[in-house]
Design a protein around this motif. Structure first.
Motif, PDB file in Angstrom:
ATOM      1  N   PRO A   1     -48.737 -60.851  32.112  1.00  0.00           N
ATOM      2  CA  PRO A   1     -48.425 -59.993  32.766  1.00  0.00           C
ATOM      3  C   PRO A   1     -47.073 -60.405  33.582  1.00  0.00           C
ATOM      4  O   PRO A   1     -46.612 -61.516  33.659  1.00  0.00           O
ATOM      5  CB  PRO A   1     -49.308 -59.935  33.863  1.00  0.00           C
ATOM      6  CG  PRO A   1     -49.886 -61.288  34.164  1.00  0.00           C
ATOM      7  CD  PRO A   1     -49.923 -61.676  32.614  1.00  0.00           C
ATOM      8  N   LYS A   2     -46.270 -59.359  33.681  1.00  0.00           N
ATOM      9  CA  LYS A   2     -44.655 -59.644  34.280  1.00  0.00           C
ATOM     10  C   LYS A   2     -44.966 -60.074  35.634  1.00  0.00           C
ATOM     11  O   LYS A   2     -45.647 -59.466  36.327  1.00  0.00           O
ATOM     12  CB  LYS A   2     -43.916 -58.237  34.234  1.00  0.00           C
ATOM     13  CG  LYS A   2     -43.475 -58.042  32.755  1.00  0.00           C
ATOM     14  CD  LYS A   2     -42.828 -56.669  32.632  1.00  0.00           C
ATOM     15  CE  LYS A   2     -42.570 -56.321  31.138  1.00  0.00           C
ATOM     16  NZ  LYS A   2     -41.764 -55.209  31.192  1.00  0.00           N
TER      17      LYS A   2
ATOM     18  N   GLU B   1     -50.223 -61.571  25.476  1.00  0.00           N
ATOM     19  CA  GLU B   1     -49.264 -60.716  26.516  1.00  0.00           C
ATOM     20  C   GLU B   1     -49.516 -61.257  28.135  1.00  0.00           C
ATOM     21  O   GLU B   1     -50.626 -61.195  28.483  1.00  0.00           O
ATOM     22  CB  GLU B   1     -49.185 -59.413  26.499  1.00  0.00           C
ATOM     23  CG  GLU B   1     -48.795 -58.624  25.270  1.00  0.00           C
ATOM     24  CD  GLU B   1     -48.648 -57.114  25.155  1.00  0.00           C
ATOM     25  OE1 GLU B   1     -48.511 -56.495  26.215  1.00  0.00           O
ATOM     26  OE2 GLU B   1     -48.395 -56.455  24.088  1.00  0.00           O
TER      27      GLU B   1
ATOM     28  N   GLU C   1     -44.231 -60.307  39.572  1.00  0.00           N
ATOM     29  CA  GLU C   1     -43.269 -59.498  40.467  1.00  0.00           C
ATOM     30  C   GLU C   1     -42.537 -60.301  41.692  1.00  0.00           C
ATOM     31  O   GLU C   1     -43.270 -61.197  42.008  1.00  0.00           O
ATOM     32  CB  GLU C   1     -44.490 -58.587  40.868  1.00  0.00           C
ATOM     33  CG  GLU C   1     -44.775 -57.445  40.031  1.00  0.00           C
ATOM     34  CD  GLU C   1     -45.842 -56.598  40.493  1.00  0.00           C
ATOM     35  OE1 GLU C   1     -46.099 -56.635  41.763  1.00  0.00           O
ATOM     36  OE2 GLU C   1     -46.577 -55.677  39.862  1.00  0.00           O
TER      37      GLU C   1
END
Length: 125
Positions: A88-89, A86, A91
């Motif tokens: 990280p999103k 996964e 920003e």
């Protein structure tokens, strides 16, 4: 200039080509009357043909085709797909707050009353 066709030839050629086009269009637009369907005479049914049986020839029985069993396929195990890590999103960077600009004001257009008469110049009689 001697190799160019004469004007009479050009006019004659254009008139002939126009008349051919008119005749061709007439042929395309002409309707033909419907032709009646021809009546065909009825044919008598054909007689059934029977083959003679010969006394010395034995009749062979029809061979039976053996039924084949349906092949069984072994079940293959499902391959395991590794999980993707996964991430990280991301920003969006924050932008500084901008002050709101005042809305522009437009001057009002004066209205002219309709009851007024146009001004007459003093020089006209």
């Amino acid at each position: 200039m001697a190799n160019l066709p004469s004007q009479c030839f050009i006019i004659l050629f254009s008139l002939i080509s126009l008349s051919i086009n008119v005749d061709a269009r007439h042929l395309l637009e002409a309707t033909l009357p419907e032709l009646p369907k021809p009546e065909l005479p009825e044919l008598p049914p054909l007689p059934k043909v029977e083959l003679p049986q010969f006394p010395g020839v034995p009749i062979l029985p029809k061979p039976e085709i053996p039924t084949l069993p349906k092949p069984e396929l072994p079940e293959l195990p499902k391959p395991e797909v590794p999980k993707l890590p996964e991430l990280p999103k991301p920003e969006l960077p924050t932008f500084p707050h901008l002050p709101e600009l005042p809305k522009p004001t437009f001057p009002a257009i004066p209205t002219i009353p309709k009851d007024t008469k146009p001004l007459q110049s003093s020089t006209s009689p």
